[in-house]
Write a protein that holds these residues in place. Structure first.
Motif, PDB file in Angstrom:
ATOM      1  N   LEU A 152       0.272  -1.520   0.222  1.00  0.00           N
ATOM      2  CA  LEU A 152      -0.063   0.215   0.078  1.00  0.00           C
ATOM      3  C   LEU A 152       0.627   0.943  -0.141  1.00  0.00           C
ATOM      4  CD1 LEU A 152      -2.954  -0.327  -0.411  1.00  0.00           C
ATOM      5  CD2 LEU A 152      -2.681   0.136   2.166  1.00  0.00           C
ATOM      6  N   ALA A 153       1.915   1.150   0.277  1.00  0.00           N
ATOM      7  CA  ALA A 153       2.797   2.087   1.154  1.00  0.00           C
ATOM      8  C   ALA A 153       2.738   2.663  -0.445  1.00  0.00           C
ATOM      9  CB  ALA A 153       3.952   1.914   1.408  1.00  0.00           C
ATOM     10  N   GLU A 154       3.735   1.795  -1.550  1.00  0.00           N
ATOM     11  CA  GLU A 154       4.247   2.364  -2.546  1.00  0.00           C
ATOM     12  C   GLU A 154       3.290   2.342  -3.735  1.00  0.00           C
ATOM     13  OE1 GLU A 154       7.261   2.983  -6.228  1.00  0.00           O
ATOM     14  OE2 GLU A 154       7.565   1.970  -3.604  1.00  0.00           O
ATOM     15  N   LEU A 155       1.926   1.694  -2.981  1.00  0.00           N
ATOM     16  CA  LEU A 155       0.871   1.925  -4.374  1.00  0.00           C
ATOM     17  C   LEU A 155      -0.046   3.379  -3.416  1.00  0.00           C
ATOM     18  CD1 LEU A 155      -1.535   2.055  -6.206  1.00  0.00           C
ATOM     19  CD2 LEU A 155      -2.842   0.933  -4.655  1.00  0.00           C
ATOM     20  N   THR A 156       0.710   4.046  -3.405  1.00  0.00           N
ATOM     21  CA  THR A 156       0.237   5.457  -2.263  1.00  0.00           C
ATOM     22  C   THR A 156       1.385   6.502  -3.283  1.00  0.00           C
ATOM     23  OG1 THR A 156      -1.156   4.727   0.013  1.00  0.00           O
ATOM     24  CG2 THR A 156      -1.429   7.004  -0.412  1.00  0.00           C
ATOM     25  N   ARG A 157       2.018   6.548  -2.926  1.00  0.00           N
ATOM     26  CA  ARG A 157       2.700   6.921  -3.581  1.00  0.00           C
ATOM     27  C   ARG A 157       2.797   7.236  -4.878  1.00  0.00           C
ATOM     28  NH1 ARG A 157       6.978   4.049  -1.445  1.00  0.00           N
ATOM     29  NH2 ARG A 157       7.372   5.586   0.449  1.00  0.00           N
ATOM     30  N   ASN A 158       3.444   6.287  -5.734  1.00  0.00           N
ATOM     31  CA  ASN A 158       2.605   6.301  -6.938  1.00  0.00           C
ATOM     32  C   ASN A 158       1.361   7.215  -7.570  1.00  0.00           C
ATOM     33  OD1 ASN A 158       5.032   4.591  -7.549  1.00  0.00           O
ATOM     34  ND2 ASN A 158       3.515   2.877  -7.841  1.00  0.00           N
ATOM     35  N   ILE A 159      -0.231   6.931  -6.623  1.00  0.00           N
ATOM     36  CA  ILE A 159      -0.944   7.691  -6.795  1.00  0.00           C
ATOM     37  C   ILE A 159      -0.692   9.145  -5.981  1.00  0.00           C
ATOM     38  CG2 ILE A 159      -3.356   7.989  -6.159  1.00  0.00           C
ATOM     39  CD1 ILE A 159      -3.540   5.207  -5.146  1.00  0.00           C
ATOM     40  N   LEU A 160      -0.004   9.445  -5.204  1.00  0.00           N
ATOM     41  CA  LEU A 160       0.124  11.114  -5.117  1.00  0.00           C
ATOM     42  C   LEU A 160       1.479  11.442  -6.025  1.00  0.00           C
ATOM     43  CD1 LEU A 160       0.020  10.255  -1.183  1.00  0.00           C
ATOM     44  CD2 LEU A 160      -2.012  11.266  -2.556  1.00  0.00           C
ATOM     45  N   LYS A 161       1.693  10.798  -6.663  1.00  0.00           N
ATOM     46  CA  LYS A 161       3.308  11.779  -7.454  1.00  0.00           C
ATOM     47  C   LYS A 161       2.349  12.610  -8.396  1.00  0.00           C
ATOM     48  CE  LYS A 161       4.691   7.598 -10.628  1.00  0.00           C
ATOM     49  NZ  LYS A 161       5.432   7.104 -10.629  1.00  0.00           N
ATOM     50  N   ASP A 162       1.529  12.025  -8.642  1.00  0.00           N
ATOM     51  CA  ASP A 162       1.070  12.785  -9.632  1.00  0.00           C
ATOM     52  C   ASP A 162      -0.067  14.022  -9.286  1.00  0.00           C
ATOM     53  OD1 ASP A 162       1.438  10.919 -11.914  1.00  0.00           O
ATOM     54  OD2 ASP A 162      -0.701   9.024 -11.570  1.00  0.00           O
ATOM     55  N   TRP A 163      -0.435  14.193  -8.044  1.00  0.00           N
ATOM     56  CA  TRP A 163      -0.906  15.258  -7.355  1.00  0.00           C
ATOM     57  C   TRP A 163       0.285  16.562  -6.757  1.00  0.00           C
ATOM     58  CZ3 TRP A 163      -6.205  16.014  -7.415  1.00  0.00           C
ATOM     59  CH2 TRP A 163      -6.477  15.336  -7.203  1.00  0.00           C
ATOM     60  N   ILE A 164       1.089  15.954  -7.109  1.00  0.00           N
ATOM     61  CA  ILE A 164       2.930  17.270  -6.338  1.00  0.00           C
ATOM     62  C   ILE A 164       2.092  18.213  -7.547  1.00  0.00           C
ATOM     63  CG2 ILE A 164       4.339  17.648  -6.735  1.00  0.00           C
ATOM     64  CD1 ILE A 164       5.177  14.753  -5.156  1.00  0.00           C
ATOM     65  N   PRO A 165       2.161  18.284  -8.799  1.00  0.00           N
ATOM     66  CA  PRO A 165       2.134  19.359  -9.650  1.00  0.00           C
ATOM     67  C   PRO A 165       0.609  20.257  -9.897  1.00  0.00           C
ATOM     68  CG  PRO A 165       2.825  17.448 -11.137  1.00  0.00           C
ATOM     69  CD  PRO A 165       1.986  17.012  -9.607  1.00  0.00           C
ATOM     70  N   ILE A 166       0.236  19.473  -8.952  1.00  0.00           N
ATOM     71  CA  ILE A 166      -1.669  19.756  -9.034  1.00  0.00           C
ATOM     72  C   ILE A 166      -1.242  20.786  -7.746  1.00  0.00           C
ATOM     73  CG2 ILE A 166      -3.653  20.108  -8.968  1.00  0.00           C
ATOM     74  CD1 ILE A 166      -4.026  17.277 -10.379  1.00  0.00           C
ATOM     75  N   PHE A 167      -0.548  20.555  -6.824  1.00  0.00           N
ATOM     76  CA  PHE A 167      -0.580  20.739  -5.864  1.00  0.00           C
ATOM     77  C   PHE A 167       0.081  22.017  -5.265  1.00  0.00           C
ATOM     78  CE2 PHE A 167       0.026  16.684  -2.773  1.00  0.00           C
ATOM     79  CZ  PHE A 167      -1.807  16.890  -3.551  1.00  0.00           C
TER      80      PHE A 167
END
Length: 307
Positions: A163-178
């Motif tokens: 789950l940690a790696e999956l969550t990391r991969n999901i959130l990296k796409d949000w960083i530019p939006i943040f």
């Protein structure tokens, strides 16, 4: 003489037995008529009607069974009525939330197409139309998710996931939006592998919906996402420092079509958090929320840890 007495006694016993049988038959007939009247009353729409019976009556078991059937029927009918009411509200919401932005979108595009505006103003109109088209797509995506979740054909593909790696991969796409939204972010994910049984698409939808909820509704300047193992559960917290949710709204925040007066803007379907809750529960998880108006909101999702 003795024979006459015996015959008389036998006759008396036969007559007595016949009288008892006739009384029983009369009682059964009366009870069956009462049951028929009760069933006719229920059939006419009186769902609160029940068939009364005494334990020692021959029809008691039948009466109790019929009462169970009627009660179960009423419960199913109540569920259907609630679903019908939800669908009615959904169609009303759909009519407003789709037609209004669609009408506005067409208005901007028509103005640009007919040459009513030119130059930079035309570009602004097209950009506004583009944003509204994306908002409309997001809304329709949420509707499809909700209908799919509530379909009898819906099934998750549960598998063991880190789950940690999956969550990391999901959130990296949000960083530019943040960064585009000037939203300070803090992400704390463990290096130690944490395994849970989830549906990949379902878990992704949960995280994306909660992050999108912060961006769309919270008016926050900071978001923090953290994951940790707490005893036998993996706990994911998504916190923001936005406008929060009023105490009166907190118990209803996961209800379908519920929109807070303050904690959530007019933008949105009122289905996003309901979808998150349903999706988490279908994966043996749970979600809770804590909030203080004008201070913070924290959504916590928990899944059983698997070794």
């Amino acid at each position: 003489m003795i024979l006459d007495v015996t015959l008389s006694l036998l006759l008396f016993l036969v007559l007595f037995f016949c009288a008892i049988c006739m009384g029983k038959l009369f009682s059964i007939k009366r009870q069956l008529q009462y049951m028929t009247d009760a069933l006719n009353d229920i059939d006419a729409g009186n769902g609160n009607r029940r068939i009364l019976a005494v334990d020692n009556e021959l029809t008691a078991d039948l009466s109790y069974k019929m009462n169970e059937i009627v009660t179960r029927y009423e419960e199913q009918l109540s569920v259907l009525r609630a679903a019908e009411e939800t669908n009615r509200h959904l169609m009303t919401s759909l009519s407003h939330d789709v037609r209004t932005p669609l009408t506005t979108l067409i208005g901007y595009l028509d103005a640009a197409h007919r040459g009513v505006v030119a130059g930079q103003k035309r570009e602004d109109y097209l950009e506004t139309a583009r944003r509204k088209a994306h908002d409309l797509k997001d809304y329709i995506d949420v509707l499809f998710d909700w209908f799919k979740l509530n379909s009898s054909d819906f099934a998750l593909s549960i598998e063991l996931v880190e789950l940690a790696e999956l969550t990391r991969n999901i959130l990296k796409d949000w960083i530019p939006i943040f960064e585009e939204k000037h939203l300070d972010y803090e992400i704390e994910l463990p290096e130690k592998p944490l395994y849970a049984k989830v549906d990949l698409d379902g878990y992704t939808r949960i995280i994306n919906n909660l992050v999108q909820n912060v961006i769309t509704h919270s008016r926050a300047s900071q978001i923090k996402i953290a994951m940790a193992q707490i005893e036998r559960e993996i706990e994911i917290k998504i916190a923001d420092d936005g406008i929060g949710i009023e105490k009166a709204d907190l118990p209803h925040i996961f209800e379908r079509l519920y929109k807070c007066d303050k904690g959530r803007s007019d933008k949105g379907s009122g289905l996003g958090l309901s979808i998150v809750k349903q999706m988490a529960e279908k994966m043996s998880g749970r979600i809770t929320v804590q909030s203080e108006p004008n201070q913070y909101t924290v959504f916590t999702i928990c899944f059983p840890v698997k070794n």
